[in-house]
Design an enzyme around this catalytic site. Structure first.
Site, short mmCIF file in Angstrom:
data_model
loop_
_atom_site.label_atom_id
_atom_site.label_comp_id
_atom_site.label_asym_id
_atom_site.label_seq_id
_atom_site.Cartn_x
_atom_site.Cartn_y
_atom_site.Cartn_z
N ASP A 271 0.84 -1.20 0.00
CA ASP A 271 0.00 0.00 0.00
C ASP A 271 0.88 1.25 0.00
O ASP A 271 1.34 1.70 1.05
CB ASP A 271 -0.92 -0.02 1.23
CG ASP A 271 -1.83 1.21 1.30
OD1 ASP A 271 -1.93 1.93 0.27
OD2 ASP A 271 -2.43 1.44 2.36
N LYS A 278 1.59 7.94 0.40
CA LYS A 278 1.96 7.97 1.81
C LYS A 278 3.32 8.65 1.98
O LYS A 278 4.14 8.61 1.06
CB LYS A 278 2.08 6.53 2.34
CG LYS A 278 0.77 5.84 2.60
CD LYS A 278 0.98 4.47 3.23
CE LYS A 278 -0.34 3.76 3.48
NZ LYS A 278 -1.22 4.44 4.46
N ASP A 289 0.17 -5.04 4.63
CA ASP A 289 -1.23 -4.65 4.44
C ASP A 289 -2.08 -5.80 3.88
O ASP A 289 -3.24 -5.60 3.55
CB ASP A 289 -1.30 -3.42 3.51
CG ASP A 289 -2.45 -2.50 3.83
OD1 ASP A 289 -3.04 -2.64 4.93
OD2 ASP A 289 -2.79 -1.65 2.98
N ASP A 348 -5.69 6.45 -0.67
CA ASP A 348 -5.06 5.68 0.41
C ASP A 348 -6.11 4.95 1.27
O ASP A 348 -5.76 4.11 2.09
CB ASP A 348 -4.18 6.59 1.27
CG ASP A 348 -3.19 5.83 2.13
OD1 ASP A 348 -3.03 4.60 1.90
OD2 ASP A 348 -2.58 6.45 3.01
N GLU A 350 -7.92 2.56 0.49
CA GLU A 350 -8.16 1.57 -0.57
C GLU A 350 -8.70 0.25 -0.03
O GLU A 350 -9.34 -0.49 -0.76
CB GLU A 350 -6.85 1.32 -1.34
CG GLU A 350 -5.89 0.29 -0.72
CD GLU A 350 -5.34 0.69 0.65
OE1 GLU A 350 -5.37 1.90 0.97
OE2 GLU A 350 -4.91 -0.20 1.40
N ARG A 352 -11.08 -0.46 2.08
CA ARG A 352 -12.56 -0.52 2.02
C ARG A 352 -13.05 -0.68 0.60
O ARG A 352 -14.11 -1.25 0.35
CB ARG A 352 -13.14 0.71 2.73
CG ARG A 352 -12.76 2.02 2.09
CD ARG A 352 -12.96 3.21 3.02
NE ARG A 352 -11.89 3.35 4.01
CZ ARG A 352 -11.83 4.31 4.93
NH1 ARG A 352 -12.81 5.21 5.00
NH2 ARG A 352 -10.83 4.37 5.78
N1 BES Z 1 -3.23 0.21 5.29
C1 BES Z 1 -3.62 1.50 5.76
C2 BES Z 1 -3.92 1.49 7.27
C3 BES Z 1 -2.73 1.46 8.18
C4 BES Z 1 -2.02 2.61 8.45
C5 BES Z 1 -2.39 0.30 8.84
C6 BES Z 1 -0.94 2.56 9.33
C7 BES Z 1 -1.33 0.28 9.73
C8 BES Z 1 -0.61 1.40 9.97
C9 BES Z 1 -4.87 1.97 5.05
O1 BES Z 1 -4.99 1.57 3.73
C10 BES Z 1 -4.85 3.44 5.06
O2 BES Z 1 -4.00 4.01 4.43
N2 BES Z 1 -5.80 4.06 5.78
C11 BES Z 1 -5.85 5.47 5.90
C12 BES Z 1 -7.30 5.90 5.69
C13 BES Z 1 -7.48 7.37 5.58
C14 BES Z 1 -6.89 7.86 4.27
C15 BES Z 1 -8.95 7.68 5.64
C16 BES Z 1 -5.39 5.85 7.31
O3 BES Z 1 -5.74 5.17 8.26
O4 BES Z 1 -4.64 6.83 7.42
ZN ZN Z 2 -4.06 -0.15 3.20
MN MN Z 3 -4.04 2.92 2.40
#
Ligand code: BES
Ligand code: ZN
Ligand code: MN
Length: 494
Positions: A271, A278, A289, A348, A350, A352
């Site tokens: 991811d 990111k 991920d 990001d 993604e 969901r």
């Molecule tokens: N895979 C990430 C979630 C994640 C972040 C897991 C850090 C472990 C550590 C997910 O795909 C993501 O990027 N989520 C975002 C959502 C936001 C953009 C609404 C997040 O949590 O920042």
């Molecule tokens: Zn992710």
């Molecule tokens: Mn993400």
């Protein structure tokens, strides 16, 4: 590792290493007392000398112990006998195993027939022995040129009263298969993203089909997903040269008419965030991920090995999330398999997007319940750290069962509310729903998004962003929540 039950007194057992649990005030349990008696009170003398005080997690190895047939005696501290809870028992077992794994001993006998876990039964303890032994013997060395030395221990036996043999043997098998599945999930999580691609995960799932007659695996290509209208899932793989895969594993352990339990795993093999890129710091950890997917594949293998008398379907939505000229852009609107349109405000978010189409796909199995497992939000890490998995559900009974199984398996989850008041945060001016709900309540709004696609069945969502892997010096996948899932499924009846 091979596991067995041995009936008989501890000092007559032949083994390379005999393990005794010692309580902290030096009072000896029945088995320790027998050893003490057979060894001219050598244990009492040792304790009185103050070299070992039975503190929780301490251990001491004695070579050529007197009066005992075993070659070594390993004392392990259990702390206060009246406070010997499941958590303390697991801690005690881990330190005993850790000390034993350092020895050049092939056989280990644990004299734990007289060790009582205050909040569990003897079968739980037997299960835990095998689970911890498998779990703590895992070493990652696939991509190292220097291979780690395998642990010397080949056989582990437990003492027990004669009438418990059958039930404890079953308990050992459950622990062994659960531990192996935890390691399977760790291994898939730890593999780098240039090896563990969506295609690799699909091959892993096909292995289960080959190995188990009761498992049938099918893998849907992007073309097939296109035909099903999975515009949301495909929007995530658009920027990647790796083809997305929808992996479907069907285990049949009951009559065809018995409705299946369905597990759905997030399988983002890397991811980057996509166009909503990111930041660089610790981005390597986004190879983890796909830990939800790993837990689903590993749990399916475990269910098949245990021949559970139920039907289970495992679905993995596997994709990479990459930027690129073909990648989805913020503001793009896609149509999901359900027909709902989604405004992708942040590429990001993604997980969901792949899960919603996999959840809609799950409808065709007329599921008894659906549990999705996903490293979904950084907010879950902020809320719970690494200890608890975040759980949200549209069904109170299912939620309560999962919480209970989490406690029982020491793989805990904690519930957050899925209240309607949060749903409005997902409103969009241009589509039926937006894929983000703003900066607040991130774990809840992510679950709210998924809830729009799970109205037709009982559903729970496990956000394992904090529990699936460790950062820092101990960086690596934990294999969670395989323990919780196996506990849950092994309680179900067709
Ligand atoms: N895979 C990430 C979630 C994640 C972040 C897991 C850090 C472990 C550590 C997910 O795909 C993501 O990027 N989520 C975002 C959502 C936001 C953009 C609404 C997040 O949590 O920042
Ligand atoms: Zn992710
Ligand atoms: Mn993400």
């Amino acid at each position: 590792m091979k596991y067995s039950i041995r009936v008989g007194s501890a000092h007559t057992v032949t083994a390379d290493c005999l393990v005794l649990v010692i309580w902290n005030k030096g009072d000896l349990n029945n088995e320790a007392r027998a050893v003490d008696g057979a060894s001219a009170k050598s244990l009492s003398k040792l304790l009185r000398a103050g070299d070992f005080d039975g503190k929780l997690g301490d251990s001491l190895v004695i070579h050529n112990p007197a009066g005992v047939r075993a070659k070594r005696l390993l004392l392990v501290g259990g702390g206060d006998a009246r406070k010997f809870t499941a958590k303390n028992a697991a801690k005690t077992l881990r330190s005993a195993l850790q000390a034993a794994f350092k020895l050049n001993a092939a056989s280990l006998h644990l004299a734990i027939a007289s060790v009582t876990v205050i909040d569990r039964d003897p079968a739980w303890l037997a299960t835990r022995v095998a689970l911890e032994a498998e779990d703590s013997s895992y070493r990652y060395d696939t991509t190292k040129s220097q291979k780690s030395k395998p642990v010397a221990i080949k056989t582990i036996s437990l003492s027990a009263a004669g009438n418990q043999r059958k039930s404890l043997e079953r308990a050992l098998k459950l622990g062994q298969e659960t531990g192996k599945a935890i390691n399977h999930a760790k291994q898939l999580g730890n593999l780098p993203a240039n090896i563990c691609t969506p295609t690799y995960l699909a091959k892993e799932a096909q292995q289960l089909d080959k190995r188990h007659a009761a498992v049938t695996t099918s893998v849907l290509s992007e073309k097939q997903m296109q035909r099903l209208g999975m515009g949301s899932l495909l929007s995530v793989s658009a920027g990647s040269v790796q083809e997305a895969k929808l992996i479907v594993m069907q285990y049949k352990g009951a009559a065809a008419s018995s409705k299946p339990h369905v597990l759905v795993g997030k399988g983002i093999t890397f991811d980057t965030g996509g166009i909503s890129l990111k930041p660089g710091l610790a981005m390597d950890e986004m190879k983890f991920d796909m830990c939800g997917a790993a837990s689903v594949i590993a749990t399916m293998g475990c269910v098949a090995a245990l021949k559970l008398p139920i039907n289970v379907v495992g679905i993995v939505a596997a994709s990479e999330n990459m930027p690129g000229s073909q990648a989805t852009k913020p503001g793009d609107i896609v149509t999901s398999m359900s027909g709902k349109t989604i405004e992708i405000l942040n590429t990001d978010a993604e997980g969901r997007l792949v899960l919603c189409d996999a959840l809609t796909y799950a409808e065709r199995f007329k599921p008894r319940s659906v549990i999705d497992i996903a490293t979904l939000t950084g907010a879950a890490v902020a809320t719970f750290g690494s200890y608890a998995t975040a759980m949200l559900s549209n069904n109170d009974k299912l939620a309560a069962a999962l919480l209970e199984c989490g406690q029982q398996s020491l793989d805990p989850a904690w519930q957050l509310p899925l209240w309607d008041e949060y749903q409005g945060l997902l409103d969009s001016n241009f589509a039926d729903i937006a894929n983000i709900g703003g900066p607040r309540a991130g774990t809840i709004t992510a679950a709210c998004f998924l809830s729009r696609f799970t109205e037709k069945f009982k559903w729970a969502h496990l956000d394992i962003a904090g529990s699936a892997w460790n950062s820092g010096a101990q960086k690596g996948a934990t294999g969670r929540p395989v323990g919780l899932l196996v506990e849950y499924l092994s309680r179900q009846r067709a």
